[in-house]
Scaffold this active site. Structure first.
Site, short mmCIF file in Angstrom:
data_model
loop_
_atom_site.label_atom_id
_atom_site.label_comp_id
_atom_site.label_asym_id
_atom_site.label_seq_id
_atom_site.Cartn_x
_atom_site.Cartn_y
_atom_site.Cartn_z
CB CYS A 172 -20.80 -14.35 98.17
SG CYS A 172 -22.18 -15.15 99.00
CD GLU A 204 -19.58 -19.96 104.67
OE1 GLU A 204 -19.72 -19.95 103.44
OE2 GLU A 204 -19.83 -20.96 105.37
#
Ligand code: NAD
Length: 472
Positions: free
Chosen positions: A255, A221
């Site tokens: 993010c 991720e």
């Protein structure tokens, strides 16, 4: 407390915990069923609820994140993930039966999700609870054991998680190792069955290389620059509200935060005005708002201040100055950004938003497609045809339409990147799948296949010919 106070874990301790978990794998296959997994998840839920204040206190100590934001963006999504897994685990664990194709008449086929075994979870600092416990929930739901390495940059939260998890679970099920790169590398040397890494693309490559030595599967991720398009027919007030929330929560250290905005030339003035109003309404002017988290450490503060200086020295203009002060940087809007500026090249990961204008959608699509595939793409536009046109012409891990960032926590949809922004998916059933091996089982009952085994007589060739005609 700062990052340098975190002690690296020793090789001996890591070896011991790994061996302990490895030894327990076989037995756990038979004993860690639906009831035991749900009970583990509920234990975690209880531990989080009873430590809510301590969690908020630790994250506040690490980077000044307001308690309401900790509850909204860390605790609630973790509880939601536990609830979703507990409610659906029975159906996720059930084998999926598959109907036979013509050639396989006389057999039965099923896919049985099985635990991968001993899993390593390496977490980043920016949502220290959510990004450590989120994968842990999927890992336990899928029947695995876990070794968790939280980030060295949020030492108070890491220490608290270690304490909570060691009181909730035996070390052969969950172990936590604090420390930095050295600890991470010592862990990566072990032959884990699966590695779930959340962090930067740069370190993601190191993790994938280490995993390849043991052929461990990986979920990566990662991050990157997530573009945001504010189209000619956008609801500007809503766009400003969502972009301000997505960009300035966690002080932009997210993010999936909108990295930069492309706004249509005709609505630039209205958008900038609405965004400024929104920011001042939510955070006031400058860096001193109590609703704003701190930049995590001096190194990141220097990086962000340097990025702004680099841009302004090359001709960019500050539409709103965040006035860095005492570890905090207020929401900063910057225009006239050009490709030679660092701010246009690197993931910003802070409360600084470049705003660029465009005339034709094709220009923006071409700019997005010229870059590594982003983690998220945001589109603010009421014209659905235009929205679908942008989606069809681009690639990204996920898309948010008329919203930002909250696609991350929807447990019903896969969350993940694509190539540079990540490999594999997380959350809900998709997280369970990431931590499961889908084992296929094909059983023979009265298969016709032996009829065409050698020797290849005329009769066999005739049957193969018939099969060819039927399938061809
Ligand atoms: P990072 O990659 O620097 O660190 C992540 C983890 O890797 C930490 O635990 C760290 O100790 C470890 N690590 C660092 N260097 C290492 C090395 N050389 N070898 C082995 N391990 C190492 O990332 P970060 O600064 O903690 O987090 C920010 C990055 O993470 C941003 O790029 C952001 O976009 C990304 N991110 C992605 C997601 C997502 O869900 N896709 C979520 C949060 C953050």
């Amino acid at each position: 407390m700062n990052m340098y106070e975190v002690q690296d874990s020793t090789h001996e301790a890591i070896d011991k915990a790994f061996d302990l978990q490895k030894d327990a794998v076989e037995q756990r296959r038979l004993t860690f069923g639906l009831a035991e997994r749900i009970s583990a998840l509920q234990k975690l839920r209880q531990a989080i609820i009873s430590n809510e204040d301590a969690i908020a206190g630790a994250i506040e100590q690490d980077f000044g994140k307001p308690k309401a934001e900790v509850v909204l963006t860390e605790i609630l999504p973790v509880l939601e993930e536990i609830k979703d897994a507990s409610r659906n685990l029975r159906s996720w664990m059930k084998p999926k039966w598959v109907a036979p194709t013509l050639v396989y008449i006389g057999t039965s086929a099923r896919v049985r999700p099985e635990p991968r075994g001993v899993c390593l979870i390496i977490a980043p600092w920016n949502y220290p609870l959510l990004l450590a416990l989120g994968p842990l929930i999927s890992c336990l739901a899928a029947g695995n054991s876990a070794i968790l390495k939280p980030s060295e940059m949020t030492p108070a939260t890491s220490a608290l998680m270690k304490d909570i998890l060691s009181k909730s679970f035996p070390p052969d099920l969950v172990s936590v190792f604090e420390g930095g790169v050295k600890t991470s590398q010592a862990l990566l040397d072990k032959p884990f069955d699966h590695i779930f890494f959340t962090g930067s693309p740069k370190v993601g490559k190191i993790v994938m290389e280490a995993a390849s030595k043991n052929l461990a599967t990986v979920t990566l991720e990662l991050g990157g620059k997530s573009p945001t398009i504010v189209g000619p027919n956008a609801n500007i007030e809503d766009a400003a509200k969502w972009i301000a929330f997505g960009k300035f929560s966690n002080a932009g250290q997210t993010c999936v935060a909108p990295d930069h905005v492309f706004v249509h030339q005709t609505t630039r003035d209205q958008f900038v005005h609405a965004l400024r109003e929104r920011i001042i309404n939510a955070y006031g002017k400058g860096a001193n708002s109590k609703h704003l988290a701190r930049i995590v450490n001096e190194q990141h503060s220097a990086r962000l201040v340097g990025m702004i200086q680099d841009a302004t020295s090359k001709g960019a203009t500050l539409t709103l100055d965040g006035e860095f002060n005492d570890g905090k940087l207020g929401p900063t809007l910057i225009e006239a950004v050009t490709p030679e500026m660092a701010i246009d090249q690197e993931e910003i990961f802070g409360p600084v938003l470049p705003i660029m204008t465009f005339n034709e959608l094709d220009e923006v699509i071409a700019r997005i497609n010229a870059r590594p595939k982003p983690l998220s793409l945001y589109i603010f536009e009421r014209n659905q045809e235009r929205v679908e046109q942008i989606i069809a012409a681009t690639s990204s891990g996920n898309v948010g339409v008329n919203l930002t960032t909250v696609q991350f926590s929807h447990t019903g949809i896969p969350f993940g990147g694509v190539n540079d922004s990540g490999i594999g998916s997380a959350h809900g059933y998709h997280g369970f799948r990431a931590f499961s091996h889908e084992r296929s089982i094909l059983k023979n009952r009265y298969s016709f296949l032996p009829w065409v085994f050698p020797p290849y007589t005329d009769r066999v060739r005739w049957m193969l010919d018939k099969a060819l005609r039927l399938l061809g």
